[in-house]
Design a protein around this motif. Sequence first.
Motif, PDB file in Angstrom:
ATOM      1  N   ALA A 306       0.818  -1.216   0.000  1.00 32.15           N
ATOM      2  CA  ALA A 306       0.000   0.000   0.000  1.00 32.15           C
ATOM      3  C   ALA A 306       0.847   1.260   0.000  1.00 32.15           C
ATOM      4  N   VAL A 307       1.896   1.287   0.822  1.00 28.01           N
ATOM      5  CA  VAL A 307       2.689   2.517   0.908  1.00 28.01           C
ATOM      6  C   VAL A 307       3.467   2.761  -0.387  1.00 28.01           C
ATOM      7  N   TRP A 308       3.889   1.688  -1.068  1.00 27.41           N
ATOM      8  CA  TRP A 308       4.567   1.894  -2.348  1.00 27.41           C
ATOM      9  C   TRP A 308       3.574   2.266  -3.445  1.00 27.41           C
ATOM     10  N   GLY A 309       2.321   1.812  -3.340  1.00 28.05           N
ATOM     11  CA  GLY A 309       1.295   2.310  -4.251  1.00 28.05           C
ATOM     12  C   GLY A 309       1.076   3.792  -4.054  1.00 28.05           C
ATOM     13  N   TRP A 310       1.067   4.235  -2.790  1.00 30.48           N
ATOM     14  CA  TRP A 310       0.920   5.657  -2.487  1.00 30.48           C
ATOM     15  C   TRP A 310       2.098   6.454  -3.044  1.00 30.48           C
ATOM     16  N   ARG A 311       3.302   5.945  -2.854  1.00 24.01           N
ATOM     17  CA  ARG A 311       4.479   6.672  -3.342  1.00 24.01           C
ATOM     18  C   ARG A 311       4.476   6.796  -4.860  1.00 24.01           C
ATOM     19  N   MET A 312       3.858   5.840  -5.548  1.00 24.16           N
ATOM     20  CA  MET A 312       3.755   5.953  -6.998  1.00 24.16           C
ATOM     21  C   MET A 312       2.796   7.065  -7.404  1.00 24.16           C
ATOM     22  N   LEU A 313       1.847   7.408  -6.526  1.00 23.96           N
ATOM     23  CA  LEU A 313       0.850   8.442  -6.817  1.00 23.96           C
ATOM     24  C   LEU A 313       1.182   9.789  -6.184  1.00 23.96           C
ATOM     25  N   SER A 314       2.157   9.809  -5.304  1.00 24.91           N
ATOM     26  CA  SER A 314       2.461  11.028  -4.556  1.00 24.91           C
ATOM     27  C   SER A 314       3.303  12.002  -5.365  1.00 24.91           C
ATOM     28  N   PRO A 315       2.882  13.275  -5.435  1.00 27.69           N
ATOM     29  CA  PRO A 315       3.680  14.275  -6.173  1.00 27.69           C
ATOM     30  C   PRO A 315       5.069  14.489  -5.573  1.00 27.69           C
ATOM     31  N   GLN A 316       5.284  14.016  -4.335  1.00 26.67           N
ATOM     32  CA  GLN A 316       6.631  14.136  -3.768  1.00 26.67           C
ATOM     33  C   GLN A 316       7.638  13.253  -4.510  1.00 26.67           C
ATOM     34  N   TRP A 317       7.143  12.297  -5.284  1.00 27.83           N
ATOM     35  CA  TRP A 317       8.017  11.394  -6.032  1.00 27.83           C
ATOM     36  C   TRP A 317       8.086  11.765  -7.518  1.00 27.83           C
ATOM     37  N   ARG A 318       7.597  12.945  -7.856  1.00 26.63           N
ATOM     38  CA  ARG A 318       7.679  13.391  -9.250  1.00 26.63           C
ATOM     39  C   ARG A 318       9.147  13.544  -9.666  1.00 26.63           C
ATOM     40  N   GLY A 319       9.448  13.069 -10.856  1.00 27.29           N
ATOM     41  CA  GLY A 319      10.800  13.177 -11.377  1.00 27.29           C
ATOM     42  C   GLY A 319      11.732  12.085 -10.893  1.00 27.29           C
ATOM     43  N   LEU A 320      11.200  11.070 -10.194  1.00 33.38           N
ATOM     44  CA  LEU A 320      12.047  10.023  -9.624  1.00 33.38           C
ATOM     45  C   LEU A 320      11.857   8.661 -10.289  1.00 33.38           C
ATOM     46  N   TRP A 321      10.665   8.383 -10.764  1.00 33.91           N
ATOM     47  CA  TRP A 321      10.363   7.034 -11.232  1.00 33.91           C
ATOM     48  C   TRP A 321      10.911   6.733 -12.621  1.00 33.91           C
ATOM     49  N   GLY A 322      11.143   7.760 -13.417  1.00 32.54           N
ATOM     50  CA  GLY A 322      11.664   7.544 -14.764  1.00 32.54           C
ATOM     51  C   GLY A 322      10.560   7.217 -15.766  1.00 32.54           C
ATOM     52  N   GLY A 323      10.965   6.895 -17.010  1.00 32.97           N
ATOM     53  CA  GLY A 323      10.044   6.473 -18.059  1.00 32.97           C
ATOM     54  C   GLY A 323       8.942   7.468 -18.348  1.00 32.97           C
ATOM     55  N   ALA A 327       8.621  11.716 -18.192  1.00 32.97           N
ATOM     56  CA  ALA A 327       8.351  12.398 -19.458  1.00 32.97           C
ATOM     57  C   ALA A 327       7.069  13.227 -19.392  1.00 32.97           C
ATOM     58  N   ASN A 328       6.145  12.840 -18.487  1.00 28.02           N
ATOM     59  CA  ASN A 328       4.863  13.544 -18.382  1.00 28.02           C
ATOM     60  C   ASN A 328       4.674  14.235 -17.035  1.00 28.02           C
ATOM     61  N   ALA A 329       5.794  14.426 -16.322  1.00 29.13           N
ATOM     62  CA  ALA A 329       5.780  15.143 -15.041  1.00 29.13           C
ATOM     63  C   ALA A 329       4.775  14.541 -14.069  1.00 29.13           C
ATOM     64  N   LEU A 330       4.798  13.212 -13.978  1.00 32.96           N
ATOM     65  CA  LEU A 330       3.927  12.497 -13.060  1.00 32.96           C
ATOM     66  C   LEU A 330       4.685  12.073 -11.819  1.00 32.96           C
ATOM     67  N   PRO A 331       3.992  11.902 -10.713  1.00 30.65           N
ATOM     68  CA  PRO A 331       2.555  12.112 -10.508  1.00 30.65           C
ATOM     69  C   PRO A 331       2.208  13.600 -10.465  1.00 30.65           C
ATOM     70  N   LEU A 332       1.006  13.943 -10.895  1.00 30.74           N
ATOM     71  CA  LEU A 332       0.538  15.318 -10.804  1.00 30.74           C
ATOM     72  C   LEU A 332       0.219  15.664  -9.345  1.00 30.74           C
ATOM     73  N   ASP A 333       0.020  16.949  -9.104  1.00 33.46           N
ATOM     74  CA  ASP A 333      -0.334  17.384  -7.752  1.00 33.46           C
ATOM     75  C   ASP A 333      -1.662  16.770  -7.329  1.00 33.46           C
ATOM     76  N   TYR A 334      -1.828  16.599  -6.026  1.00 30.04           N
ATOM     77  CA  TYR A 334      -3.126  16.199  -5.517  1.00 30.04           C
ATOM     78  C   TYR A 334      -4.169  17.239  -5.932  1.00 30.04           C
ATOM     79  N   ASN A 335      -5.381  16.772  -6.225  1.00 30.27           N
ATOM     80  CA  ASN A 335      -6.526  17.632  -6.554  1.00 30.27           C
ATOM     81  C   ASN A 335      -6.333  18.434  -7.829  1.00 30.27           C
ATOM     82  N   THR A 336      -5.479  17.946  -8.740  1.00 30.71           N
ATOM     83  CA  THR A 336      -5.366  18.578 -10.048  1.00 30.71           C
ATOM     84  C   THR A 336      -6.701  18.455 -10.773  1.00 30.71           C
ATOM     85  N   PRO A 337      -7.238  19.559 -11.334  1.00 33.39           N
ATOM     86  CA  PRO A 337      -8.526  19.470 -12.029  1.00 33.39           C
ATOM     87  C   PRO A 337      -8.499  18.410 -13.132  1.00 33.39           C
ATOM     88  N   ARG A 338      -9.604  17.696 -13.256  1.00 34.78           N
ATOM     89  CA  ARG A 338      -9.805  16.658 -14.277  1.00 34.78           C
ATOM     90  C   ARG A 338      -8.780  15.531 -14.183  1.00 34.78           C
TER      91      ARG A 338
END
Length: 452
Positions: A306-323, A327-338
């Motif tokens: 669960a915590v690694w699923g969260w880290r994959m979605l957390s904007p604090q990990w943006r720019g770390l996962w690669g691929g 390339a798409n600046a993911l994860p986006l901020d929490y509560n990003t519109p749409r």
Amino acid sequence: MRKLIGFCLRLKRSQEGAVAVLVAVAMVALTGIVGIAVDVGRAQLLQSKLSSALDAAGLAAASTVSTTNLSADVDKYLNVNFQNYMGSHITSSSVTVNSNNTVITLTASATLPTTFMRIFGHDAINVSALSEITRAVSGLELALVLDNTGSMEGSKLADLKTAAHDLVDILFGDGNAHDLWVGVVPFSQTVNIGASHAGWMDAAYTSSLNWGPASWMGCVDARENGGDVTDAPPSTQPLKAYYWPDDSNNDWIRSGGGYRTPLTTARGPNKYCPQEVLPMTSDRDAIDNAIDAMQAVGYTHINLGAVWGWRMLSPQWRGLWGGDMDANALPLDYNTPRMNKAVIIMTDGENTVSNNIHTAYWYPSDGKLGTTNTSQAKTQLDQRLSQVCTSMKSNNIIVYTIAFGSPGSTVQNLLRNCATQPDYYFDSPTGAELQAAFRAIGDSLSNLRISR
């Protein structure tokens, strides 16, 4: 003169009679015109009501298109919304779905008793309506946190792969999904972040370990001092390599020297290290391949998945996962519109702790869970899962949970409380019910719009 006057009087009476006839005929015609106008107006109101009721029925039924009898649901919702409007009744309805379950076409007909037109032999007016509902997923970051422990071996893992593939098919549909990103997080008693992420690691610690002829495969220990329940990036607390030493439970170094090769996930320093995570991607083939590659090994620490699923979605990990994520600046901020963020946590068993099993928290005797008692250690794992679920929900991550194969009331209640809302928890004793759960989640995550 008298004859002339008499003739004029007779002519006047004759004209009055003709006018009376003309007036009578005109009144009949005018009544018919007014009657037709009234009935046509009622028919237009009926057609509008039927169209809106059909649209509403289509949206309601299509939200569960993968898991229900669609025709029966459409009829149910149509009747609830139509309610025999103005004394009319529905005479027929039909539903067709395209091969990808992405376009649902609905038609309906209704008949309305006339009021004035029945005078002219027309007792009813028939109207019809057509609606088209398009399902598409857009604006979604999704982490699949999937149990890959030893108890999943055999038919259970096969059922999980089938169900996960169904979910992918529902989400991607005919390939027109936009901004859809899916990651896969297999877990056992640890999580494999991938050896390519060595930069996140405490390199000195990793190099101090004897890996024999093998090398670090990518699995990591749980962070200490509360770090195992946070989404803090590695810059704040480097990760330590998961390492099962040579001991009586994992004999991989020969007493006279040398190693009991081959060193694999069945024996050696990487014992019970699961399949590597797949960072979020829009590549459908890559997602399907990651699902197919899953293998059943090890014991259960749901909280780490669960915590690694969260880290994959957390904007604090943006720019770390690669691929694709970088390339798409993911994860986006929490509560990003749409853009929605969601996680699906699926397990077939309770958290497990044993004196004979080395995990990301080492042996219970090492006290890394704040106790050396196995029962209390298990309670700690349960509590830490609850903490992670609460943190994800507080950041508006949608949490779905699935208990597969009747794992017991403890984990069922734990997962039920973890889910964002009660109907986002699924109890799936069988493979068929697991497949139905994933389909229901796919429907829940799909966006619906009236396209015609």
